[in-house]
Design a protein around this motif. Structure first.
Motif, PDB file in Angstrom:
ATOM      1  N   TYR A 146      84.649  82.150  36.179  1.00 39.20           N
ATOM      2  CA  TYR A 146      84.174  82.004  34.981  1.00 39.20           C
ATOM      3  C   TYR A 146      83.805  82.895  34.355  1.00 39.20           C
ATOM      4  O   TYR A 146      82.471  82.777  34.657  1.00 39.20           O
ATOM      5  N   ASP A 147      83.996  83.728  32.810  1.00 41.38           N
ATOM      6  CA  ASP A 147      82.955  84.531  31.953  1.00 41.38           C
ATOM      7  C   ASP A 147      82.109  86.032  33.277  1.00 41.38           C
ATOM      8  O   ASP A 147      80.938  85.726  32.972  1.00 41.38           O
ATOM      9  N   TYR A 149      82.775  88.637  35.754  1.00 42.10           N
ATOM     10  CA  TYR A 149      83.439  90.453  36.295  1.00 42.10           C
ATOM     11  C   TYR A 149      83.205  90.957  37.607  1.00 42.10           C
ATOM     12  O   TYR A 149      83.294  91.968  38.461  1.00 42.10           O
ATOM     13  N   ASP A 150      82.494  89.925  38.419  1.00 41.98           N
ATOM     14  CA  ASP A 150      81.777  89.815  39.608  1.00 41.98           C
ATOM     15  C   ASP A 150      83.877  90.000  40.453  1.00 41.98           C
ATOM     16  O   ASP A 150      84.101  88.949  40.447  1.00 41.98           O
ATOM     17  N   ARG A 183      90.346  80.426  26.466  1.00 40.78           N
ATOM     18  CA  ARG A 183      89.458  80.397  25.978  1.00 40.78           C
ATOM     19  C   ARG A 183      87.804  81.744  25.256  1.00 40.78           C
ATOM     20  O   ARG A 183      88.476  82.513  25.544  1.00 40.78           O
ATOM     21  N   GLY A 184      87.874  81.275  24.773  1.00 37.22           N
ATOM     22  CA  GLY A 184      85.990  82.270  24.535  1.00 37.22           C
ATOM     23  C   GLY A 184      87.400  82.970  23.125  1.00 37.22           C
ATOM     24  O   GLY A 184      87.875  83.303  22.703  1.00 37.22           O
ATOM     25  N   SER A 185      86.301  84.035  22.500  1.00 37.02           N
ATOM     26  CA  SER A 185      86.056  85.119  21.597  1.00 37.02           C
ATOM     27  C   SER A 185      86.989  86.307  21.874  1.00 37.02           C
ATOM     28  O   SER A 185      86.766  87.022  23.140  1.00 37.02           O
ATOM     29  N   TYR A 188      84.614  89.596  22.556  1.00 36.79           N
ATOM     30  CA  TYR A 188      84.235  89.094  23.221  1.00 36.79           C
ATOM     31  C   TYR A 188      84.942  89.639  24.473  1.00 36.79           C
ATOM     32  O   TYR A 188      84.589  90.468  25.741  1.00 36.79           O
ATOM     33  N   ASN A 189      86.084  89.173  24.682  1.00 41.07           N
ATOM     34  CA  ASN A 189      87.253  88.995  25.580  1.00 41.07           C
ATOM     35  C   ASN A 189      87.696  90.109  26.215  1.00 41.07           C
ATOM     36  O   ASN A 189      88.426  90.882  27.525  1.00 41.07           O
ATOM     37  N   ALA A 191      85.868  93.172  25.259  1.00 42.89           N
ATOM     38  CA  ALA A 191      84.934  93.637  26.347  1.00 42.89           C
ATOM     39  C   ALA A 191      84.832  93.407  27.914  1.00 42.89           C
ATOM     40  O   ALA A 191      84.736  94.013  28.942  1.00 42.89           O
ATOM     41  N   LEU A 192      84.751  92.125  28.016  1.00 45.21           N
ATOM     42  CA  LEU A 192      84.895  91.383  28.977  1.00 45.21           C
ATOM     43  C   LEU A 192      85.965  92.079  30.346  1.00 45.21           C
ATOM     44  O   LEU A 192      85.743  92.480  31.282  1.00 45.21           O
ATOM     45  N   ASN A 195      85.588  94.811  31.832  1.00 45.12           N
ATOM     46  CA  ASN A 195      84.360  95.358  32.756  1.00 45.12           C
ATOM     47  C   ASN A 195      84.646  94.411  33.827  1.00 45.12           C
ATOM     48  O   ASN A 195      84.590  95.110  34.989  1.00 45.12           O
TER      49      ASN A 195
END
Lengths: 246, 454
Positions: A146-147, A149-150, A183-185, A188-189, A191-192, A195
């Motif tokens: 969750y959240d 990018y590793d 979930r989330g915006s 932002y997702n 950009a995530l 990554n």
């Protein structure tokens, strides 16, 4: 024993000399008749070639053969064939085509060896046959926390297997897609997701895949693999997905 | 710097003065940070002007007069109510008369109970020869000698759309005169809708009327941002090579040239003078914030930190600061920096904070925040505003769906946002204190609203 043999040879030579001197005036005996031989029965001949003699899996080879003085011609694996001919074959593995020609004068044989490369190298004939489904069977996605990018520890074997396949198919180009759960915006997702895609790309590069073959696209949460609202579904959507870049 | 005030926006600050006071009171003790339900009560201490809007008098016998008058009366009343600065006299309290001119109005009839109006707007609307003509007045009921505050005339082709636009214009005149800053009844909202099948950029009037599709791109279109002069809309589109920023000309009705990187190049944001944009791009391999000129050239990198960076927005008052979202410390937070990347300040102290919108006066940030965010954790995603200088914040939405993408109206009194409920998203507007929430769109999935600059 050798000594005994020599002595008998000496004896025989002496006897022969006596006989020759003694029988000088006798009529010579008639020569023995020649052994009976079949009339006009020469030995068969056989030759076979394979063109080309090296192929990739799925490729084809033309066999050409010639025989003479044979009544029974066969190629191992193909059965009886005409005395002279050509035939196209698609060997799955490296094969020796053994031609045997039998006739009244005896038999002859010849062999053509065909080498089949099971993993095609530097030839994209086979790669063009890899469709999206086959590709995704071989190149599996990686999943993220969750959240994050590793690249997780449990994704390392996936990355290694993916990299092995890509290294065996060096002409394939790949889109690395970064995906997020619902979930989330939205912004932002994106950009995530970028990554995530980039992390998966770098992992493949570290495993020996050329970065020139990999490009990233972030799908954020715009495309979902699973649409339930549960953690198991969200996990499926937090992924780096590999697809053929065409 | 953050506290610099614009005299023109004095009344805006007055609007907020009370709730800033409540901020101070509410957060004097840190433990009160957990308080969700601060009722800020904007204008509770400020007497709203009591305003009556009379139904307009039919000016002609033309068959089109009645339908256009219906549209006009409805739009005009709603505009004044939406403004948020009037105590509107409800229709049932208003005298049952339709004064069409100054000669026909009896001011004491309006100033007396139950209407008790301090101001009354009235006039006439009529269609003749295919034109709609409107005479509108605003009278001060307490000023018997010279009651007229405004007198306006409008004429346009006789269409419902024209009647609606005339109502917006006259309402804005009144709001500007009595409220101190230009009204927003003529403003537009740009947004994303999937009603045509895939996500495209749409536009509508501020009240949700006149929805129409702008773009017809083949990919997914997101993040519309209208230019300050209302001539262009920047947005991001997913194509074969990832996301790039595209530019749509409202005047030409088509896409126009804009040089953009691909990869993940997203979330454009205009300066208030229209000369620059900020955006996020993965050009370097990692999403970072950049600025460029209005045609996409002269890119400058602003941030340099591993992790997601997106959604920049300029301080519209100075164009010298940028607020944005960064995941550099794990969950996304709101940050502020100078436009050259210096003086980075983290604004939110935890949770999941995204989608900043900078208030027109430069003093506040509106943003989406889920303070209890985490896998399986309870708590909602709501709209907040924060006073930048003090970092004190107030929650505007409560327990109603997932709220995101707030965007300030140019008067700083309103916020439009997206609310996702029951699996689909619609656009809502509210006053900047969280009251007067109303749904603007119905049907399809509508998201990412952006309020025009004027």
């Amino acid at each position: 024993m050798q000594f005994t043999y020599r002595r008998s040879l000496t004896l025989a030579a002496g006897l022969a000399a006596l006989l020759t001197v003694a029988g000088c005036h006798k009529k010579p005996a008639p020569p023995p008749p020649p052994p009976p031989t079949p009339a006009a029965a020469p030995a068969p001949t056989a030759a076979i070639t394979a063109t080309p003699d090296t192929i990739n899996a799925g490729g084809s080879v033309v066999l050409t053969w010639h025989t003479s003085d044979a009544t029974d011609v066969s190629i191992e694996g193909l059965g009886q064939v005409a005395a002279n001919g050509t035939q196209t074959v698609n060997p799955a593995n490296s094969t020796s085509y053994h031609l045997v020609a039998r006739g009244d004068g005896g038999s002859a044989d010849a062999t053509a060896n065909v080498t089949v490369n099971s993993a095609p190298v530097q030839n994209n004939i086979a790669e063009s046959n890899i469709d999206e489904a086959a590709f995704e069977q071989s190149v599996k996605p990686v999943f993220y926390d969750y959240d994050s990018y590793d690249i997780r520890a449990d994704a390392q074997t996936t990355i290694q297997a993916d990299a092995n396949f890509l290294n065996q198919h060096p002409d394939l180009k790949v889109v690395v897609g970064g995906y997020c759960d619902e979930r989330g915006s939205t912004e932002y997702n994106l950009a995530l997701g970028e990554n995530r895609a980039n992390a998966a790309k770098q992992a493949l590069v570290s495993a020996g895949v050329s970065p020139d073959r990999l490009r990233t696209v972030s799908y954020g949460k715009e495309k979902q693999f699973c649409t339930d609202h549960s953690e198991s579904c969200w996990q499926l959507n937090r992924r780096g997905q590999f697809t053929l870049d065409r | 710097m953050n506290k610099s005030e614009n005299p023109q926006l004095h009344s805006f600050l007055k609007l907020f003065s009370l709730f800033i006071f409540l901020f101070s009171a509410g957060f004097a003790a840190p433990s009160l940070h957990a308080q969700d339900w601060v009722r800020t009560g904007t204008n509770l201490g400020v007497q709203r002007i009591r305003l009556a809007a009379a139904d307009f008098k039919p000016g002609t016998m033309d068959a089109q007069t009645t339908p256009l008058k219906t549209v006009f009366d409805q739009t005009f009343y709603t505009d004044l109510k939406n403004a948020g600065i009037f105590d509107m006299v409800s229709r049932s309290m208003a005298p049952p008369v339709m004064p069409g001119s100054p000669q026909e109005i009896n001011l004491t009839q309006w100033s007396a109970a139950p209407s008790s109006a301090e101001m009354v707007a009235f006039g006439a609307i009529g269609v003749s020869g295919g034109r709609v003509n409107v005479q509108g007045y605003l009278f001060d009921t307490k000023n018997a000698q010279t009651p007229q505050v405004l007198g306006k005339q409008y004429s346009d082709n006789a269409t419902e759309e024209a009647a609606r636009q005339i109502a917006h214009r006259f309402a804005d005149e009144i709001i500007t005169r009595l409220g101190g800053v230009p009204g927003i009844a003529e403003t537009k909202i740009y947004f994303v809708s999937n009603r045509s099948g895939n996500k495209q950029i749409w536009a509508m009037d501020y009240d949700g009327e006149n929805e129409h599709q702008l773009t017809h791109v083949s990919g997914i279109a997101l993040s519309p941002r209208v230019s300050p002069d209302n001539s262009r809309v920047a947005f991001s589109e997913l194509g074969k090579y990832g996301w790039s920023i595209r530019m749509y000309s409202i005047e030409l009705g088509r896409l126009v040239a804009f040089s953009s990187w691909t990869g993940t190049t997203i979330t454009p944001a205009w300066t208030s003078d229209g000369s620059k944009l900020a955006f996020s791009s993965s050009h370097s391999g990692d999403p970072e914030i950049y600025t460029c000129d209005a045609s996409g050239g002269s890119q400058h990198r602003v941030t340099a930190f591993r992790g997601p960076d997106s959604s920049p927005v300029w301080n519209p008052k100075t164009n010298s600061q940028i607020a944005w979202v960064s995941g550099r410390t794990s969950l996304p937070q709101i940050y502020i920096m100078d436009a050259d990347g210096a003086n980075i300040t983290r604004m939110t102290d935890g949770g999941y904070a995204t989608s900043p919108s900078w208030s027109p006066n430069g003093q506040f940030l509106a943003f989406a925040w889920n303070r209890h965010y985490g896998p399986g954790a309870p708590g909602g995603q709501d709209i907040y505003i924060m006073d930048i200088a003090s970092k004190r914040w107030v929650q505007l939405t409560h327990e109603e769906g997932m709220n995101d993408f707030p965007s300030w109206s140019p008067d700083g009194r309103h916020i439009v946002f997206q609310r996702e409920q029951n699996g689909h998203s619609e656009l809502w507007s509210m006053l900047a204190d969280g009251t007067q929430q109303q749904q603007l769109t119905h049907g399809g999935s509508n998201s990412m609203p952006n309020w025009s600059w004027k």
